[in-house]
Design a protein around this motif. Sequence first.
Motif, PDB file in Angstrom:
ATOM      1  N   ARG A  43      -0.822 -10.393 -11.769  1.00 15.85           N
ATOM      2  CA  ARG A  43       0.642 -10.418 -11.696  1.00 15.85           C
ATOM      3  C   ARG A  43       1.247 -10.410 -13.097  1.00 15.85           C
ATOM      4  O   ARG A  43       2.185  -9.663 -13.378  1.00 15.85           O
ATOM      5  CB  ARG A  43       1.125 -11.644 -10.923  1.00 15.85           C
ATOM      6  N   ASP A 318       5.808  -8.677  -6.600  1.00 15.98           N
ATOM      7  CA  ASP A 318       4.837  -9.452  -5.816  1.00 15.98           C
ATOM      8  C   ASP A 318       4.026  -8.565  -4.877  1.00 15.98           C
ATOM      9  O   ASP A 318       2.796  -8.701  -4.765  1.00 15.98           O
ATOM     10  CB  ASP A 318       5.554 -10.551  -5.021  1.00 15.98           C
ATOM     11  N   SER A 319       4.705  -7.648  -4.191  1.00 11.92           N
ATOM     12  CA  SER A 319       3.971  -6.763  -3.281  1.00 11.92           C
ATOM     13  C   SER A 319       3.161  -5.723  -4.063  1.00 11.92           C
ATOM     14  O   SER A 319       2.095  -5.287  -3.604  1.00 11.92           O
ATOM     15  CB  SER A 319       4.938  -6.078  -2.315  1.00 11.92           C
ATOM     16  N   VAL A 321       1.531  -6.318  -6.775  1.00 14.25           N
ATOM     17  CA  VAL A 321       0.282  -7.014  -7.106  1.00 14.25           C
ATOM     18  C   VAL A 321      -0.736  -6.808  -5.989  1.00 14.25           C
ATOM     19  O   VAL A 321      -1.909  -6.491  -6.232  1.00 14.25           O
ATOM     20  CB  VAL A 321       0.536  -8.517  -7.338  1.00 14.25           C
ATOM     21  N   ASN A 322      -0.292  -6.959  -4.748  1.00 23.55           N
ATOM     22  CA  ASN A 322      -1.201  -6.807  -3.609  1.00 23.55           C
ATOM     23  C   ASN A 322      -1.716  -5.377  -3.485  1.00 23.55           C
ATOM     24  O   ASN A 322      -2.886  -5.150  -3.175  1.00 23.55           O
ATOM     25  CB  ASN A 322      -0.488  -7.224  -2.318  1.00 23.55           C
ATOM     26  N   LEU A 323      -0.830  -4.408  -3.726  1.00 22.68           N
ATOM     27  CA  LEU A 323      -1.248  -3.005  -3.649  1.00 22.68           C
ATOM     28  C   LEU A 323      -2.263  -2.679  -4.742  1.00 22.68           C
ATOM     29  O   LEU A 323      -3.283  -2.022  -4.487  1.00 22.68           O
ATOM     30  CB  LEU A 323      -0.030  -2.085  -3.773  1.00 22.68           C
ATOM     31  N   ARG A 325      -4.246  -4.684  -6.360  1.00 23.82           N
ATOM     32  CA  ARG A 325      -5.516  -5.357  -6.066  1.00 23.82           C
ATOM     33  C   ARG A 325      -6.282  -4.581  -4.984  1.00 23.82           C
ATOM     34  O   ARG A 325      -7.491  -4.371  -5.090  1.00 23.82           O
ATOM     35  CB  ARG A 325      -5.255  -6.792  -5.617  1.00 23.82           C
ATOM     36  N   LEU A 326      -5.564  -4.119  -3.968  1.00 19.46           N
ATOM     37  CA  LEU A 326      -6.207  -3.414  -2.857  1.00 19.46           C
ATOM     38  C   LEU A 326      -6.822  -2.094  -3.316  1.00 19.46           C
ATOM     39  O   LEU A 326      -7.981  -1.791  -2.996  1.00 19.46           O
ATOM     40  CB  LEU A 326      -5.187  -3.169  -1.745  1.00 19.46           C
ATOM     41  N   ALA A 491      -1.726   1.214   3.374  1.00 15.96           N
ATOM     42  CA  ALA A 491      -0.611   0.618   2.632  1.00 15.96           C
ATOM     43  C   ALA A 491       0.587   1.549   2.727  1.00 15.96           C
ATOM     44  O   ALA A 491       0.445   2.757   2.945  1.00 15.96           O
ATOM     45  CB  ALA A 491      -0.992   0.377   1.172  1.00 15.96           C
ATOM     46  N   ASP A 510      -1.672  -2.999   5.724  1.00 13.35           N
ATOM     47  CA  ASP A 510      -2.259  -4.139   5.018  1.00 13.35           C
ATOM     48  C   ASP A 510      -1.346  -4.622   3.896  1.00 13.35           C
ATOM     49  O   ASP A 510      -1.313  -5.809   3.582  1.00 13.35           O
ATOM     50  CB  ASP A 510      -3.628  -3.745   4.456  1.00 13.35           C
ATOM     51  N   VAL A 511      -0.641  -3.679   3.270  1.00 13.27           N
ATOM     52  CA  VAL A 511       0.292  -4.011   2.184  1.00 13.27           C
ATOM     53  C   VAL A 511       1.513  -3.117   2.321  1.00 13.27           C
ATOM     54  O   VAL A 511       1.386  -1.916   2.571  1.00 13.27           O
ATOM     55  CB  VAL A 511      -0.354  -3.790   0.789  1.00 13.27           C
ATOM     56  N   HIS A 539       1.216   0.607 -11.737  1.00 16.44           N
ATOM     57  CA  HIS A 539       0.155   0.430 -10.743  1.00 16.44           C
ATOM     58  C   HIS A 539      -1.151   1.084 -11.197  1.00 16.44           C
ATOM     59  O   HIS A 539      -2.205   0.434 -11.249  1.00 16.44           O
ATOM     60  CB  HIS A 539       0.635   1.029  -9.419  1.00 16.44           C
TER      61      HIS A 539
END
Length: 664
Positions: A43, A318-319, A321-323, A325-326, A491, A510-511, A539
């Motif tokens: 993050r 925040d979202s 970060v999840n993408l 990581r995925l 995603a 998932d994201v 990203h």
Amino acid sequence: MTPKELSSDFIHNKKQFHLYRLLTEQRHPLTRSLSRVIRKDLREGLEILLSVDVDITLKLAELSKNPPPLLAATESFCQAIRTGRKVIIYGCGATGRLARQMESTFWRPFWKKVQASTLWDQLKGYLPEDIGERLIGEMTGADRALISSLEGFEDLEIIGKLQLLDRGIEKGDVVFCVTEGGETSSVIGAMRMARSQYPDPSELSVDEARRHLFFIYNNPDPQLLEFDRCRRVIEDPGITRLNLTTGPQALAGSTRMQAATIESFVLGVIMEEAITRLLKDLLSRGELSELDIDPDITLSQRLLSFQKVKYSVDGALDSLVNLTRLESETCLQNHFTTYFAKKAVTTVFTDSTERSPTFRLAPLDRTDQHDRKSWIQIWTDAPDCRNAWQTILGRNFRGMTDSFYRPAFEQEIQDPWLRNSALRSLEQAGDDQEILYDLSFSDFNQINRGPSAGDLGIAVCIGEEFADWQKTGSAYRRFVRLFHENGARVALIRVGAHENLAEDPENRVDVEVVINLPEFPDPLGLRAQIALKLLLNAHSTAIMARLGRVTGNTMTGVNPGNLKLIGRATFLIFSLVNEALSAQNSDEKQGDKGLVSFKEANAVLFECMDNRSDEETGPAPEVALCVIRMLEQRKGKRSPSWDEVRLILKEKGLEGYLEGDFST
């Protein structure tokens, strides 16, 4: 070490490509420890990457206070369209893809929409019937270069000259030549060819040239004036210069980041303002509103709107970060990612293909390959290969005709290395390249390159496309179903849609990353595409940092495939070795004893390029190998073999090696 002949030639005869002192090649202070930060806290790393875009905001605020140069470009643009002339935007690499986007994502779709509406009945007597064809976006190497760069082309002024002639550019047409750093030879060649069409030295002729020729770039003039080719353009009073310098890039030398972003946005604003001027006296306010045009908005206000676009991207952190990581985990587990987009396909395509030269990845897979090598593929809503290119380009695929270019290459390129590189690349630049890259959501691709368990599908929606996402039977729904049925993850990135995602097990993701754009008239969709570009820049860079393709904030996987990149690779070796030695000297209070020179670093680079291992099936990480070899030599007072260096790199990685005490 006795330098190779090519190294000596580069050091002594290719000084015009020693570009490492340029501002865009320097390391940005905010991201200096990027790779280390991202490993510890993804993050925070993404936040740092996004923070550098403030440099764009500051430059646009400065431009908003001095709009006359941009207004002059706007007026020239309008005049060319009104009189049936052409406007060409020419670039190379990232700016070449920018040029294509101006044509295929913004200009053509806008006029296609207008001509399909009842408004065209009021306009067709005042505007050219073929107005959608009047703007040409051209890149060094033509459409094939969208996939990956063609070795040697960027280094040659003759390429730009020939491509403008090939596209029929004449005196009176408006020419925008865009180069991220201001030094790209092919772009300068295009500018000089256009300038040669105004040979009369009179003040009247010079003024006419200045109203038709625009050079857009992103480095300070004093730095560029050191190079002969740059000086010939910058000091020419017949060329209008638009300097958009923002500073160092978030990733040193990666001008796809802030440099290409501000150039895209400014050119888009010029186009948006030109369209408003073309239409505001021909349509009522209500009719303009149907096209999302507000005639009262000034060019300065358009420039300042970028700030809120940036804030909207920051709000998706925040979202994101999840993408990130995925997708990075997908790559680490040797699985594949497929992007699916319609309106956003050019922006997604650009980000995906630019990962290849920046981070030394395999380019997009060809249709004649049986095994997948590229980590990424891109699909759009088209039934086959040719229709996919039509969707992306808004026209037929356009290559470089061998019979037009080859004689000039053979006769006019004097340097044997450059001539041979150009001739080899020409063989990969023709119209036949179209069928080698299939970006369609076809039955063939779904069967032969469809997802497996562990893969990732990322769908991208802009604006009203989100409604299609939720429609049964839409291409988006079929894409999601395909991935779910094969055990893959999904995603969603959506830009400018404020509705909530409906609960639907068949359309689950998932994201989800949402960029809620501010209210602002956006007739071309410029702000939506720029927002997506900002997000994808951060990203994809963060993914590569997590995968070890970034050291600090340097692209140590760079492929030294042309003169500019040989210079960049040399500079990275030179700077990383000296940074490590300086740290050691400081610890041992030795001052600057034993630092290496640019010349020494270049000699080792060419030695490395000539010493590929028989076992190396992938691209050689020359920068990392050279850095380790030079530091090991300082430590052991001998030059280790390349096999020994490869073993160290395999065991520790470059960053792990540098973080350890190499002196022990």
